[in-house]
Design a protein around this motif. Structure first.
Motif, PDB file in Angstrom:
ATOM      1  N   GLY A  29       5.724   0.982  -9.874  1.00 40.92           N
ATOM      2  CA  GLY A  29       4.497   1.088 -10.571  1.00 40.92           C
ATOM      3  C   GLY A  29       4.659   0.697 -11.809  1.00 40.92           C
ATOM      4  O   GLY A  29       6.008   0.142 -12.133  1.00 40.92           O
ATOM      5  N   ASP A  30       3.893   1.047 -12.782  1.00 41.14           N
ATOM      6  CA  ASP A  30       3.874   0.478 -14.303  1.00 41.14           C
ATOM      7  C   ASP A  30       5.336   1.183 -14.625  1.00 41.14           C
ATOM      8  O   ASP A  30       5.941   0.317 -15.745  1.00 41.14           O
ATOM      9  CB  ASP A  30       2.770   1.147 -15.053  1.00 41.14           C
ATOM     10  N   TRP A  31       5.692   2.171 -14.286  1.00 40.50           N
ATOM     11  CA  TRP A  31       7.270   2.775 -14.978  1.00 40.50           C
ATOM     12  C   TRP A  31       8.204   1.927 -14.473  1.00 40.50           C
ATOM     13  O   TRP A  31       9.344   2.014 -15.183  1.00 40.50           O
ATOM     14  CB  TRP A  31       7.338   4.163 -14.150  1.00 40.50           C
ATOM     15  N   LEU A  32       8.105   0.828 -13.499  1.00 42.95           N
ATOM     16  CA  LEU A  32       9.143   0.032 -13.100  1.00 42.95           C
ATOM     17  C   LEU A  32       9.807  -0.823 -14.402  1.00 42.95           C
ATOM     18  O   LEU A  32      10.922  -0.967 -14.366  1.00 42.95           O
ATOM     19  CB  LEU A  32       8.843  -0.745 -12.130  1.00 42.95           C
ATOM     20  N   TYR A  33       8.810  -1.218 -14.963  1.00 39.59           N
ATOM     21  CA  TYR A  33       9.232  -2.319 -16.264  1.00 39.59           C
ATOM     22  C   TYR A  33       9.707  -1.508 -17.171  1.00 39.59           C
ATOM     23  O   TYR A  33       8.826  -0.596 -18.132  1.00 39.59           O
ATOM     24  CB  TYR A  33       7.774  -2.963 -16.594  1.00 39.59           C
ATOM     25  N   VAL A  34      10.767  -1.439 -17.723  1.00 37.73           N
ATOM     26  CA  VAL A  34      11.554  -0.894 -18.801  1.00 37.73           C
ATOM     27  C   VAL A  34      11.518  -1.800 -20.112  1.00 37.73           C
ATOM     28  O   VAL A  34      12.177  -2.892 -19.956  1.00 37.73           O
ATOM     29  CB  VAL A  34      12.901  -0.319 -18.557  1.00 37.73           C
ATOM     30  N   PRO A  35      10.997  -1.600 -21.114  1.00 38.03           N
ATOM     31  CA  PRO A  35      10.722  -2.233 -22.619  1.00 38.03           C
ATOM     32  C   PRO A  35      12.282  -2.548 -22.909  1.00 38.03           C
ATOM     33  O   PRO A  35      12.912  -1.558 -23.016  1.00 38.03           O
ATOM     34  CB  PRO A  35      10.021  -1.569 -23.411  1.00 38.03           C
ATOM     35  N   LEU A  36      12.742  -3.721 -23.331  1.00 33.09           N
ATOM     36  CA  LEU A  36      13.992  -4.050 -23.868  1.00 33.09           C
ATOM     37  C   LEU A  36      14.291  -3.215 -24.971  1.00 33.09           C
ATOM     38  O   LEU A  36      15.472  -2.570 -25.232  1.00 33.09           O
ATOM     39  CB  LEU A  36      14.022  -5.455 -24.142  1.00 33.09           C
ATOM     40  N   GLY A  44      12.405  -5.753  -0.365  1.00 31.25           N
ATOM     41  CA  GLY A  44      11.493  -5.280  -1.381  1.00 31.25           C
ATOM     42  C   GLY A  44      10.197  -4.424  -0.463  1.00 31.25           C
ATOM     43  O   GLY A  44       9.456  -3.779  -1.625  1.00 31.25           O
ATOM     44  N   ALA A  45      10.281  -4.420   0.739  1.00 29.74           N
ATOM     45  CA  ALA A  45       9.173  -3.581   1.459  1.00 29.74           C
ATOM     46  C   ALA A  45       9.543  -2.190   1.152  1.00 29.74           C
ATOM     47  O   ALA A  45       8.604  -1.212   1.286  1.00 29.74           O
ATOM     48  CB  ALA A  45       9.175  -3.760   2.918  1.00 29.74           C
ATOM     49  N   HIS A  46      10.729  -1.665   0.812  1.00 31.22           N
ATOM     50  CA  HIS A  46      11.290  -0.192   0.547  1.00 31.22           C
ATOM     51  C   HIS A  46      11.343  -0.008  -0.835  1.00 31.22           C
ATOM     52  O   HIS A  46      11.668   1.153  -1.042  1.00 31.22           O
ATOM     53  CB  HIS A  46      12.539  -0.198   1.301  1.00 31.22           C
ATOM     54  N   ALA A  47      11.071  -0.746  -1.706  1.00 33.76           N
ATOM     55  CA  ALA A  47      11.194  -0.469  -3.182  1.00 33.76           C
ATOM     56  C   ALA A  47      10.129  -0.001  -3.935  1.00 33.76           C
ATOM     57  O   ALA A  47       9.251  -0.704  -4.288  1.00 33.76           O
ATOM     58  CB  ALA A  47      11.727  -2.001  -4.080  1.00 33.76           C
ATOM     59  N   ARG A  48      10.033   1.080  -4.272  1.00 41.42           N
ATOM     60  CA  ARG A  48       8.964   1.803  -4.721  1.00 41.42           C
ATOM     61  C   ARG A  48       8.769   1.300  -6.289  1.00 41.42           C
ATOM     62  O   ARG A  48       9.527   1.016  -6.806  1.00 41.42           O
ATOM     63  CB  ARG A  48       9.110   3.431  -4.732  1.00 41.42           C
ATOM     64  N   HIS A  94       0.977  -1.211  -0.134  1.00 40.74           N
ATOM     65  CA  HIS A  94      -0.042   0.162  -0.019  1.00 40.74           C
ATOM     66  C   HIS A  94       0.869   1.180   0.087  1.00 40.74           C
ATOM     67  O   HIS A  94       0.697   2.453  -0.625  1.00 40.74           O
ATOM     68  CB  HIS A  94      -0.964   0.077   1.144  1.00 40.74           C
ATOM     69  N   ARG A  95       1.930   1.263   0.674  1.00 35.02           N
ATOM     70  CA  ARG A  95       2.843   2.259   0.839  1.00 35.02           C
ATOM     71  C   ARG A  95       3.740   2.677  -0.434  1.00 35.02           C
ATOM     72  O   ARG A  95       4.005   3.676  -0.557  1.00 35.02           O
ATOM     73  CB  ARG A  95       3.821   1.939   1.944  1.00 35.02           C
ATOM     74  N   VAL A  96       4.052   1.507  -1.189  1.00 33.68           N
ATOM     75  CA  VAL A  96       5.196   1.859  -2.058  1.00 33.68           C
ATOM     76  C   VAL A  96       4.648   1.729  -3.789  1.00 33.68           C
ATOM     77  O   VAL A  96       5.283   2.018  -4.463  1.00 33.68           O
ATOM     78  CB  VAL A  96       6.337   0.913  -2.189  1.00 33.68           C
ATOM     79  N   LEU A  97       3.396   1.432  -3.587  1.00 28.92           N
ATOM     80  CA  LEU A  97       2.808   1.344  -5.150  1.00 28.92           C
ATOM     81  C   LEU A  97       2.226   2.475  -5.599  1.00 28.92           C
ATOM     82  O   LEU A  97       1.847   3.154  -4.834  1.00 28.92           O
ATOM     83  CB  LEU A  97       1.720   0.385  -4.967  1.00 28.92           C
ATOM     84  N   ASP A  98       2.707   2.893  -6.768  1.00 32.80           N
ATOM     85  CA  ASP A  98       2.135   4.097  -7.584  1.00 32.80           C
ATOM     86  C   ASP A  98       1.036   3.597  -8.371  1.00 32.80           C
ATOM     87  O   ASP A  98       1.104   2.902  -9.371  1.00 32.80           O
ATOM     88  CB  ASP A  98       3.354   4.629  -8.369  1.00 32.80           C
ATOM     89  N   LEU A 151      15.214   7.777  -7.255  1.00 37.24           N
ATOM     90  CA  LEU A 151      15.019   6.743  -6.123  1.00 37.24           C
ATOM     91  C   LEU A 151      16.390   5.916  -6.048  1.00 37.24           C
ATOM     92  O   LEU A 151      16.474   5.286  -5.173  1.00 37.24           O
ATOM     93  CB  LEU A 151      14.100   5.884  -6.810  1.00 37.24           C
ATOM     94  N   LYS A 152      17.613   6.450  -6.724  1.00 39.06           N
ATOM     95  CA  LYS A 152      18.576   5.361  -6.394  1.00 39.06           C
ATOM     96  C   LYS A 152      19.696   6.150  -7.015  1.00 39.06           C
ATOM     97  O   LYS A 152      19.496   7.147  -8.172  1.00 39.06           O
ATOM     98  CB  LYS A 152      18.688   4.056  -7.399  1.00 39.06           C
ATOM     99  N   ARG A 153      21.050   6.097  -6.632  1.00 40.25           N
ATOM    100  CA  ARG A 153      21.833   6.985  -7.105  1.00 40.25           C
ATOM    101  C   ARG A 153      22.986   6.232  -8.186  1.00 40.25           C
ATOM    102  O   ARG A 153      24.096   6.877  -8.886  1.00 40.25           O
ATOM    103  CB  ARG A 153      22.811   7.371  -5.908  1.00 40.25           C
ATOM    104  N   THR A 154      22.680   4.922  -8.355  1.00 45.35           N
ATOM    105  CA  THR A 154      23.872   4.013  -9.172  1.00 45.35           C
ATOM    106  C   THR A 154      22.836   3.426 -10.368  1.00 45.35           C
ATOM    107  O   THR A 154      21.676   3.235  -9.924  1.00 45.35           O
ATOM    108  CB  THR A 154      24.575   3.050  -8.359  1.00 45.35           C
ATOM    109  N   PRO A 155      23.655   2.959 -11.291  1.00 47.64           N
ATOM    110  CA  PRO A 155      22.833   2.367 -12.283  1.00 47.64           C
ATOM    111  C   PRO A 155      22.338   0.726 -11.764  1.00 47.64           C
ATOM    112  O   PRO A 155      23.007   0.413 -11.072  1.00 47.64           O
ATOM    113  CB  PRO A 155      23.626   2.071 -13.318  1.00 47.64           C
TER     114      PRO A 155
END
Length: 205
Positions: free
Chosen positions: A153-160, A147-151, A75-79, A176-180
């Motif tokens: 949403g649909d944006w997470l999935y990047v098409p190849l 995984g409880a802290h990983a925000r 509930h907290r991390v889903l967009d 959300l992250k500083r490194t690749p």
């Protein structure tokens, strides 16, 4: 692009399934859980957030306890999703793993279930499904522990098809992250037909 993908995930990738599913997979291909449900006359939304392994037609579906046990986190991390809608979108994908990640995932579920790892040729898969492959830096269905802290949403999935650079910097561009990122999970937004699966299949453990 395909060469970069193979470098990132290795020459073989894994699909982890209940051993009892292998005969059906060879006969009918690799299909998302939602399609298996629809083929069995079940509303696919009715299988979302299942708290047990479920027999649907010829297939044994894995439970979705990594969402249920992390429900508050979900509930907290889903967009723009509820836990239910996220579980449903997971069921519309066929999941694959880079070699080491696949072995780790298999180890996490084989304690009480006989499992088989199907090994697929990465290059052939990418050539056949370039427009249907998404990459994720996390196990997108797990909301427990880290995984409880990983925000997400649909944006997470990047098409190849968007390229590896777009994937690597997807979360850093969102602050959300500083490194690749590196590829943890691979998913297909479509089934793999049995004839094509036979061509992609290298072997199984």
């Amino acid at each position: 692009m395909i060469g970069d993908f193979v470098k990132a995930v290795g020459g073989t990738i894994a699909h982890v399934t209940a051993s009892t599913n292998v005969r059906s997979i060879r006969a009918k291909g690799l299909r998302p859980a939602s399609q298996l449900a629809a083929d069995a006359g079940i509303d696919p939304t009715d299988i979302a957030l299942r708290n047990h392994r479920m027999q649907v037609g010829p297939a044994t579906l894995n439970h979705q306890k990594p969402i249920l046990h992390g429900l508050n986190a979900a509930h907290r991390v889903l967009d723009d999703h509820t836990p239910e809608s996220w579980a449903h979108q997971l069921d519309q994908r066929v999941f694959l793993w880079p070699e080491r990640k696949g072995q780790a995932f298999a180890a996490s579920i084989k304690r009480d279930l006989a499992i088989t790892i199907l090994w697929l040729n990465t290059t052939k898969l990418a050539e056949a499904f370039r427009e249907h492959i998404d990459l994720s830096p996390i196990n997108s269905g797990n909301f427990t522990q880290g995984g409880a802290h990983a925000r997400r949403g649909d944006w997470l999935y990047v098409p190849l098809a968007a390229g590896l650079d777009a994937f690597r910097h997807n979360r850093s561009k969102r602050g959300l992250k500083r490194t690749p990122d590196t590829v943890t999970e691979i998913s297909l937004r479509c089934p793999i037909a049995p004839d094509l699966l036979t061509d992609l299949l290298i072997g199984h453990d």
